[in-house]
Design a protein around this motif. Sequence first.
Motif, PDB file in Angstrom:
ATOM      1  N   LEU A 178       0.920  -1.245   0.135  1.00  0.00           N
ATOM      2  CA  LEU A 178       0.008   0.029   0.044  1.00  0.00           C
ATOM      3  C   LEU A 178       0.945   1.174   0.171  1.00  0.00           C
ATOM      4  O   LEU A 178       0.581   2.087  -0.715  1.00  0.00           O
ATOM      5  CB  LEU A 178      -0.860  -0.029   1.114  1.00  0.00           C
ATOM      6  CG  LEU A 178      -1.950  -1.278   1.125  1.00  0.00           C
ATOM      7  CD1 LEU A 178      -2.650  -0.998   2.619  1.00  0.00           C
ATOM      8  CD2 LEU A 178      -3.035  -0.916  -0.044  1.00  0.00           C
ATOM      9  N   ARG A 183      -2.388  -1.078  -6.271  1.00  0.00           N
ATOM     10  CA  ARG A 183      -3.728  -1.149  -6.152  1.00  0.00           C
ATOM     11  C   ARG A 183      -4.189  -2.216  -4.925  1.00  0.00           C
ATOM     12  O   ARG A 183      -3.618  -3.093  -4.454  1.00  0.00           O
ATOM     13  CB  ARG A 183      -4.444  -1.805  -7.471  1.00  0.00           C
ATOM     14  CG  ARG A 183      -4.417  -0.776  -8.587  1.00  0.00           C
ATOM     15  CD  ARG A 183      -4.892  -1.391  -9.584  1.00  0.00           C
ATOM     16  NE  ARG A 183      -6.002  -1.791  -9.981  1.00  0.00           N
ATOM     17  CZ  ARG A 183      -6.617  -3.019  -9.842  1.00  0.00           C
ATOM     18  NH1 ARG A 183      -5.775  -4.101  -9.738  1.00  0.00           N
ATOM     19  NH2 ARG A 183      -7.959  -3.106  -9.725  1.00  0.00           N
ATOM     20  N   VAL A 184      -5.243  -1.631  -4.270  1.00  0.00           N
ATOM     21  CA  VAL A 184      -5.706  -2.363  -3.117  1.00  0.00           C
ATOM     22  C   VAL A 184      -6.117  -3.933  -3.519  1.00  0.00           C
ATOM     23  O   VAL A 184      -5.560  -4.815  -2.689  1.00  0.00           O
ATOM     24  CB  VAL A 184      -6.775  -1.985  -2.557  1.00  0.00           C
ATOM     25  CG1 VAL A 184      -7.446  -2.563  -1.210  1.00  0.00           C
ATOM     26  CG2 VAL A 184      -6.564  -0.513  -1.847  1.00  0.00           C
ATOM     27  N   ARG A 195     -10.526  -8.905  -0.312  1.00  0.00           N
ATOM     28  CA  ARG A 195     -10.326  -7.222   0.048  1.00  0.00           C
ATOM     29  C   ARG A 195     -11.011  -6.885   1.268  1.00  0.00           C
ATOM     30  O   ARG A 195     -10.522  -6.106   1.930  1.00  0.00           O
ATOM     31  CB  ARG A 195     -11.001  -6.598  -1.144  1.00  0.00           C
ATOM     32  CG  ARG A 195     -10.258  -6.221  -2.453  1.00  0.00           C
ATOM     33  CD  ARG A 195     -10.980  -5.362  -3.263  1.00  0.00           C
ATOM     34  NE  ARG A 195     -10.609  -4.035  -2.997  1.00  0.00           N
ATOM     35  CZ  ARG A 195     -11.145  -2.960  -3.455  1.00  0.00           C
ATOM     36  NH1 ARG A 195     -11.252  -3.070  -4.882  1.00  0.00           N
ATOM     37  NH2 ARG A 195     -10.831  -1.738  -3.278  1.00  0.00           N
ATOM     38  N   SER A 199      -9.034  -5.570   4.317  1.00  0.00           N
ATOM     39  CA  SER A 199      -9.407  -4.143   4.811  1.00  0.00           C
ATOM     40  C   SER A 199      -9.670  -4.357   6.584  1.00  0.00           C
ATOM     41  O   SER A 199      -9.112  -3.618   7.187  1.00  0.00           O
ATOM     42  CB  SER A 199     -10.794  -3.859   4.524  1.00  0.00           C
ATOM     43  OG  SER A 199     -11.385  -2.628   5.311  1.00  0.00           O
ATOM     44  N   PRO A 210      -7.721   0.452   4.147  1.00  0.00           N
ATOM     45  CA  PRO A 210      -6.278   0.218   3.255  1.00  0.00           C
ATOM     46  C   PRO A 210      -6.381   1.630   2.341  1.00  0.00           C
ATOM     47  O   PRO A 210      -5.231   2.253   1.976  1.00  0.00           O
ATOM     48  CB  PRO A 210      -6.774  -0.853   2.409  1.00  0.00           C
ATOM     49  CG  PRO A 210      -7.557  -1.763   3.257  1.00  0.00           C
ATOM     50  CD  PRO A 210      -8.423  -0.833   4.069  1.00  0.00           C
ATOM     51  N   LYS A 211      -7.288   1.977   1.794  1.00  0.00           N
ATOM     52  CA  LYS A 211      -7.535   3.386   0.806  1.00  0.00           C
ATOM     53  C   LYS A 211      -7.022   4.508   1.637  1.00  0.00           C
ATOM     54  O   LYS A 211      -6.225   5.375   1.067  1.00  0.00           O
ATOM     55  CB  LYS A 211      -8.692   3.448   0.029  1.00  0.00           C
ATOM     56  CG  LYS A 211      -8.918   2.578  -1.146  1.00  0.00           C
ATOM     57  CD  LYS A 211     -10.116   3.020  -1.948  1.00  0.00           C
ATOM     58  CE  LYS A 211     -10.056   1.979  -2.999  1.00  0.00           C
ATOM     59  NZ  LYS A 211      -8.999   2.178  -4.062  1.00  0.00           N
ATOM     60  N   GLU A 212      -7.289   4.513   2.876  1.00  0.00           N
ATOM     61  CA  GLU A 212      -6.948   5.902   3.557  1.00  0.00           C
ATOM     62  C   GLU A 212      -5.554   5.767   3.958  1.00  0.00           C
ATOM     63  O   GLU A 212      -4.795   6.803   4.000  1.00  0.00           O
ATOM     64  CB  GLU A 212      -8.096   5.874   4.906  1.00  0.00           C
ATOM     65  CG  GLU A 212      -7.802   7.178   5.793  1.00  0.00           C
ATOM     66  CD  GLU A 212      -8.643   7.297   6.770  1.00  0.00           C
ATOM     67  OE1 GLU A 212      -9.366   8.441   6.730  1.00  0.00           O
ATOM     68  OE2 GLU A 212      -9.184   6.119   7.282  1.00  0.00           O
ATOM     69  N   GLN A 214      -3.109   4.068   2.095  1.00  0.00           N
ATOM     70  CA  GLN A 214      -2.478   4.623   1.122  1.00  0.00           C
ATOM     71  C   GLN A 214      -2.465   6.196   0.841  1.00  0.00           C
ATOM     72  O   GLN A 214      -1.372   6.593   0.368  1.00  0.00           O
ATOM     73  CB  GLN A 214      -3.047   3.696   0.102  1.00  0.00           C
ATOM     74  CG  GLN A 214      -2.392   3.636  -1.466  1.00  0.00           C
ATOM     75  CD  GLN A 214      -2.898   2.700  -2.243  1.00  0.00           C
ATOM     76  OE1 GLN A 214      -4.093   2.697  -2.462  1.00  0.00           O
ATOM     77  NE2 GLN A 214      -2.346   1.851  -2.703  1.00  0.00           N
ATOM     78  N   ARG A 215      -3.412   6.525   1.134  1.00  0.00           N
ATOM     79  CA  ARG A 215      -3.623   8.092   0.842  1.00  0.00           C
ATOM     80  C   ARG A 215      -2.853   8.779   1.469  1.00  0.00           C
ATOM     81  O   ARG A 215      -1.825   9.731   1.080  1.00  0.00           O
ATOM     82  CB  ARG A 215      -5.244   8.494   1.107  1.00  0.00           C
ATOM     83  CG  ARG A 215      -5.371   9.882   0.524  1.00  0.00           C
ATOM     84  CD  ARG A 215      -7.011  10.477   1.439  1.00  0.00           C
ATOM     85  NE  ARG A 215      -7.091  11.683   0.768  1.00  0.00           N
ATOM     86  CZ  ARG A 215      -8.159  12.510   1.538  1.00  0.00           C
ATOM     87  NH1 ARG A 215      -8.895  11.822   2.455  1.00  0.00           N
ATOM     88  NH2 ARG A 215      -8.575  13.564   0.904  1.00  0.00           N
ATOM     89  N   ARG A 218       0.930   8.437   0.322  1.00  0.00           N
ATOM     90  CA  ARG A 218       1.165   8.925  -0.787  1.00  0.00           C
ATOM     91  C   ARG A 218       1.557  10.337  -0.432  1.00  0.00           C
ATOM     92  O   ARG A 218       2.349  11.096  -1.011  1.00  0.00           O
ATOM     93  CB  ARG A 218       0.056   8.899  -1.978  1.00  0.00           C
ATOM     94  CG  ARG A 218       0.298   9.692  -3.150  1.00  0.00           C
ATOM     95  CD  ARG A 218      -0.756   9.286  -4.163  1.00  0.00           C
ATOM     96  NE  ARG A 218      -2.152   9.526  -3.680  1.00  0.00           N
ATOM     97  CZ  ARG A 218      -3.197   9.141  -4.305  1.00  0.00           C
ATOM     98  NH1 ARG A 218      -2.970   8.652  -5.451  1.00  0.00           N
ATOM     99  NH2 ARG A 218      -4.343   9.345  -3.525  1.00  0.00           N
ATOM    100  N   GLU A 249      -5.582  16.847  -2.441  1.00  0.00           N
ATOM    101  CA  GLU A 249      -5.092  16.129  -1.402  1.00  0.00           C
ATOM    102  C   GLU A 249      -4.696  17.026  -0.252  1.00  0.00           C
ATOM    103  O   GLU A 249      -4.760  16.714   0.941  1.00  0.00           O
ATOM    104  CB  GLU A 249      -4.521  15.168  -2.085  1.00  0.00           C
ATOM    105  CG  GLU A 249      -5.147  14.044  -2.762  1.00  0.00           C
ATOM    106  CD  GLU A 249      -5.836  13.245  -1.768  1.00  0.00           C
ATOM    107  OE1 GLU A 249      -5.477  12.138  -1.248  1.00  0.00           O
ATOM    108  OE2 GLU A 249      -6.973  13.622  -1.633  1.00  0.00           O
TER     109      GLU A 249
END
Length: 279
Positions: A178, A183-184, A195, A199, A210-212, A214-215, A218, A249
């Motif tokens: 991540l 990609r997740v 997934r 999570s 996971p997406k948070e 990763q955000r 980044r 962002e």
Amino acid sequence: MENLGKVWDYRDVAAVPAALAPYVTELVAYESDLGAPGMHRGLPTTSLTLVLPMGEPLDVGWADESQRQRRWSTVSGLHAAPAAIHHDGVQRGVQVGLTTAGARALLGVPAAELAGELLELEEVAPDLADLPERLHDVSPDEGADEGSRAVVRALLGALSRHGEAAPRAEVGRALAGLTRGERVADVADEVGYSRRRLSTLVREETGLAPKEYQRVARFQASRALMGRAPLAEVAAVCGYADQGHLAREWSDLAGCAPSTWLREEFPFLRDLEPASAAS
């Protein structure tokens, strides 16, 4: 924060003993006189943060003023919003970055329990409750370096009490993927989980989805390159669709545009930390 000019700013990135290396991402002793009162932004990172001020308590809360309080120690879990650190112009103390495994090994609690929180050390790790007082006994003549040595001794003691800790191997691989921007779905496939299961495990380890996570990773990467490359290049290197995406962002996660941060805060930080350092 108004850029009022730096009078002096000293930071020493202390050597971390090998036993603490899996748990401590940075240990910095700082002494700063910025010339006048102001506000510093505490930006999101993939590390937890422990701040131990010396001389005066730290006035810190989230940017919306929630959880704002003057504290002699502040433990902040992973978060996806900026903190606001108010100061009278002079700051002195020790700041420690902790991995998610470090939360268990050194504080005795899962990192997920601290996500989005600003707490005092005694609320999180009662066995370290006397550490702020130990730093209070360090005289200004001894400097923040002696404070960092006291913190190292205390953390080594905590490690001996709590024992070594590490996330499950597959969770560690997932967080690494991540962080690299994979990609997740691909990360889930690589570690052999659905997934949904991925999570759950990432939330249990970090407190973030996971997406948070990763955000935040980044954003942290982009922050490390700010002022060292054009914004369009930073956006491309860090995986943003374009410079506009990067700016949005930053508005969400830092509470300001990259140009504002560069104007107000970068002059105080450049040449004081490596490009890979987190806020």
